[in-house]
Write an enzyme that holds these catalytic residues in place. Structure first.
Site, PDB file in Angstrom:
ATOM      1  N   ARG A  37       0.803  -1.237   0.000  1.00 55.17           N
ATOM      2  CA  ARG A  37       0.000   0.000   0.000  1.00 55.17           C
ATOM      3  C   ARG A  37       0.826   1.273   0.000  1.00 55.17           C
ATOM      4  NH1 ARG A  37      -2.804  -3.989   1.534  1.00 55.17           N
ATOM      5  NH2 ARG A  37      -0.833  -4.555   2.487  1.00 55.17           N
ATOM      6  N   THR A  38       1.779   1.364   0.895  1.00 54.28           N
ATOM      7  CA  THR A  38       2.489   2.639   1.060  1.00 54.28           C
ATOM      8  C   THR A  38       3.255   2.978  -0.212  1.00 54.28           C
ATOM      9  OG1 THR A  38       2.670   2.111   3.399  1.00 54.28           O
ATOM     10  CG2 THR A  38       4.037   3.927   2.590  1.00 54.28           C
TER      11      THR A  38
ATOM     12  N   LYS B   7      26.358  -4.287  -0.799  1.00 54.96           N
ATOM     13  CA  LYS B   7      27.836  -4.209  -0.765  1.00 54.96           C
ATOM     14  C   LYS B   7      28.310  -3.478   0.474  1.00 54.96           C
ATOM     15  CE  LYS B   7      27.626  -3.249  -5.651  1.00 54.96           C
ATOM     16  NZ  LYS B   7      27.887  -2.130  -6.544  1.00 54.96           N
TER      17      LYS B   7
ATOM     18  N   HIS C 185       4.415   5.509  11.730  1.00 55.70           N
ATOM     19  CA  HIS C 185       4.019   5.431  10.321  1.00 55.70           C
ATOM     20  C   HIS C 185       3.097   6.631  10.092  1.00 55.70           C
ATOM     21  CE1 HIS C 185       3.068   4.008   6.438  1.00 55.70           C
ATOM     22  NE2 HIS C 185       2.736   2.742   6.697  1.00 55.70           N
TER      23      HIS C 185
HETATM   24  N1   CP Z   1      -0.489  -0.162   5.776  1.00 55.08           N
HETATM   25  C1   CP Z   1       0.744  -0.371   5.250  1.00 55.08           C
HETATM   26  O1   CP Z   1       1.748   0.293   5.608  1.00 55.08           O
HETATM   27  O2   CP Z   1       0.768  -1.341   4.303  1.00 55.08           O
HETATM   28  P1   CP Z   1       2.068  -1.776   3.489  1.00 55.08           P
HETATM   29  O3   CP Z   1       3.046  -2.400   4.477  1.00 55.08           O
HETATM   30  O4   CP Z   1       1.573  -2.749   2.451  1.00 55.08           O
HETATM   31  O5   CP Z   1       2.668  -0.527   2.890  1.00 55.08           O
END
Ligand code: CP
Length: 307
Positions: free
Chosen positions: A53-54, A82, A131
């Site tokens: 998603r992100t 590396k 997040h």
């Molecule tokens: N919600 C979220 O961060 O999903 P992803 O890990 O798929 O980006």
């Protein structure tokens, strides 16, 4: 004043969040009006951990704004293999792009990147820490359905210890008045003390284990995945992985306006039969990520308004 990077919700004010989400709403309603906002600009998406998603919603947002992107979805195949440091990787990315989205397994990686980068750095999630863009799209989804940022009762459920969306959502809710958070988890996965210290006195909260106790009185339940990859001992994961499983029966006694959210991916916390219920808003929530990330990219590329 301008904000240079988006690493933590803790750096944002409620005015900034409101303005950003109103901008996202404009972009959702009239995407064509914003089709050139990133013309000639390049996004570098540097993903040191898996994402669907992100990464894809940032890319979709950049394309919808008329921009382009480069980057990697895993350090495999890059010079990180590396031994190249994060600092040097950021130095390369800011030479090639106008904005960076970084996902990293190390807590503090976003702060390090922001200190080095000449271009804005947006955190796409770091370790278990935060997040921030997820919290903004979570709040956007709540606002779309409830029409307000305040006077909300929200249960945040599941892995509150390792889930990085949990601190960010808690911080963003604490910016607005009269919200109440019910932190619902098994004892082993209680929300971290540093998160509680940060929200203490800013938002009312309660810790509990029994979700059914609060379901009839809440506006939103925000279910999270138990983060298998962050458990030092796999046996500990097995003990808690099925702590909460939402089925249609679980939602038998919720308010009419109640909504069910999940940052996704889910791995069993919500049964597939729930998907067709009117309360299930998690796929719409993921789609909202595109509009919110369009607004974020527009802000950090163009600074269209003052904070
Ligand atoms: N919600 C979220 O961060 O999903 P992803 O890990 O798929 O980006």
């Amino acid at each position: 004043m301008q904000i240079r990077h988006l690493i933590s919700i803790k750096h944002l004010s409620n005015k900034f969040v409101e303005k950003l989400l109103k901008s996202a709403r404009e972009m959702e309603a009239h995407p064509e009006a914003f089709a050139d906002r990133a013309k000639g600009k390049i996004l570098a998406d540097l993903f040191f951990e898996p994402s669907t998603r992100t990464r894809l919603s940032f890319e979709s947002a950049m394309l919808r704004l008329g921009g382009n992107m480069l980057g990697f979805s895993s350090p495999k195949g890059t010079s990180v293999e590396k031994g190249e440091s994060l600092a040097d990787t950021i130095r390369m990315a800011h030479s090639y792009a106008d904005i960076i989205v970084l996902r990293h397994y190390i807590e503090g990686a976003g702060r390090v990147a922001a200190e080095i980068s000449n271009v804005p750095v947006i955190s796409g999630g770091t370790g278990s820490q935060e997040h921030p863009t997820q919290a903004l799209l979570d709040l956007y989804t709540i606002w779309k359905h409830h029409g307000r940022f305040s006077n909300l009762k929200i249960a945040i459920v599941g892995d509150l210890r390792y889930g990085r969306t949990v601190p960010s959502l808690s911080y963003v809710l604490s910016l607005f008045p009269n919200n109440k958070i019910y932190f619902c988890s098994p004892k082993q996965l209680r929300v971290r003390r540093e998160v509680l210290s940060e929200i203490e006195g800013k938002v009312e909260y309660e810790e509990l284990e029994d979700l059914e106790e609060v379901l009839p009185k809440i506006d939103v339940a925000y279910i999270t995945r138990v983060q298998k990859e962050r458990f030092p001992d796999p046996q500990d994961y097995l003990k808690v992985r099925d702590s909460y499983v939402i089925t249609p029966k679980t939602l038998g006694n919720v308010k009419e306006s109640f909504i069910l959210l999940h940052p996704l991916p889910r791995v069993g916390e919500i049964s597939y039969e729930v998907d067709k219920l009117p309360q299930a808003k998690y796929f719409e929530q993921a789609k909202n990520g595109v509009y919110v990330r369009m607004a974020i990219l527009d802000y950090f590329l163009n600074y269209p308004w003052e904070v």
